[in-house]
Design a protein around this motif. Structure first.
Motif, PDB file in Angstrom:
ATOM      1  N   LEU A   1      -7.232   3.077   8.591  1.00 42.09           N
ATOM      2  CA  LEU A   1      -6.145   2.200   8.999  1.00 42.09           C
ATOM      3  C   LEU A   1      -5.667   2.433  10.424  1.00 42.09           C
ATOM      4  O   LEU A   1      -5.025   1.569  11.006  1.00 42.09           O
TER       5      LEU A   1
ATOM      6  N   LYS B   1      -7.965  -5.767   9.735  1.00 39.52           N
ATOM      7  CA  LYS B   1      -6.530  -5.619   9.561  1.00 39.52           C
ATOM      8  C   LYS B   1      -5.822  -6.741  10.311  1.00 39.52           C
ATOM      9  O   LYS B   1      -6.125  -7.021  11.463  1.00 39.52           O
TER      10      LYS B   1
ATOM     11  N   TYR C   1      -4.363   7.543  -1.368  1.00 39.13           N
ATOM     12  CA  TYR C   1      -4.104   6.181  -0.896  1.00 39.13           C
ATOM     13  C   TYR C   1      -4.340   5.183  -2.022  1.00 39.13           C
ATOM     14  O   TYR C   1      -5.353   5.258  -2.723  1.00 39.13           O
TER      15      TYR C   1
ATOM     16  N   LEU D   1       0.319  -4.536   3.681  1.00 39.98           N
ATOM     17  CA  LEU D   1      -1.038  -4.537   4.213  1.00 39.98           C
ATOM     18  C   LEU D   1      -1.626  -5.933   4.053  1.00 39.98           C
ATOM     19  O   LEU D   1      -1.516  -6.541   2.987  1.00 39.98           O
TER      20      LEU D   1
ATOM     21  N   ALA E   1     -10.901  -2.285   9.489  1.00 40.87           N
ATOM     22  CA  ALA E   1     -10.327  -1.133   8.800  1.00 40.87           C
ATOM     23  C   ALA E   1     -11.112  -0.759   7.544  1.00 40.87           C
ATOM     24  O   ALA E   1     -11.201   0.404   7.187  1.00 40.87           O
TER      25      ALA E   1
ATOM     26  N   LEU F   1     -12.100   3.294   4.363  1.00 33.75           N
ATOM     27  CA  LEU F   1     -10.921   2.618   4.895  1.00 33.75           C
ATOM     28  C   LEU F   1     -10.310   3.509   5.962  1.00 33.75           C
ATOM     29  O   LEU F   1      -9.973   4.658   5.695  1.00 33.75           O
TER      30      LEU F   1
ATOM     31  N   SER G   1       0.850  -1.186   0.000  1.00 35.00           N
ATOM     32  CA  SER G   1       0.000   0.000   0.000  1.00 35.00           C
ATOM     33  C   SER G   1       0.885   1.235   0.000  1.00 35.00           C
ATOM     34  O   SER G   1       2.022   1.195   0.461  1.00 35.00           O
TER      35      SER G   1
END
Length: 163
Positions: free
Chosen positions: A94, A60, A141, A45, A71, A92, A35
């Motif tokens: 994280l 995750k 992202y 990831l 996530a 998303l 990622s």
């Protein structure tokens, strides 16, 4: 006449895998890959994507294979007309207390030149600001993952797929 029938059957057999392509249920499983977040370095990831309400949740997975927080939260997915992929929309997040990305997630089969038996691919493209803008030139992202097996982690009972 036999040659014509056999060649027709061969064409149908070759086309059958294309017709059976990817379905929304193919997103279930463990996905691993790289990622990239804007102005940050490449990171690894791992997500276990499981059914969550009417949609899907991605839990995750830490480097020691322990299950973390939810996530990724995406809808049920829709087949794009005249394409070879399925699109999902959602969010998303994280890390706790950070602004979530609005994401579009796509699953698709590997390119034909990669050879048979290769795993499915998953692309996550995310944007900030509360609205996904598909036609921007770059995204804050991005992640490219491949399916590496079945999911082990489970979504909490109270999680809604689109909250």
């Amino acid at each position: 006449m036999l040659k014509v029938i056999l060649s027709g059957l061969c064409v149908l057999a070759a086309a059958a895998p294309l017709a059976a392509a990817v379905s929304p249920a193919n997103i279930a499983g463990r996905w691993q890959g790289k990622s990239w977040a804007q102005q940050e370095h490449e990171a690894s990831l791992t997500l276990d994507i499981v059914r969550c309400g009417e949609g899907w949740c991605g839990i995750k997975v830490a480097s020691d294979n322990t299950c973390g927080a939810t996530a990724l939260k995406i809808g049920a997915g829709k087949v794009e007309p005249d394409s070879d992929y399925i699109a999902f929309e959602g969010s998303l997040q994280l890390a706790p207390k950070t602004e979530p990305y609005v994401v579009q997630v796509s699953i698709f089969e590997p390119d034909a030149d990669e050879g048979p038996g290769k795993p499915l691919k998953l692309q996550i493209t995310g944007d900030t600001g509360g609205q996904f803008r598909a036609y921007r030139r770059s995204f804050p992202y991005e992640a490219q993952l491949v399916r590496s097996g079945d999911a082990v982690c489970h979504a909490p009972q109270t999680v809604s797929s689109l909250r």
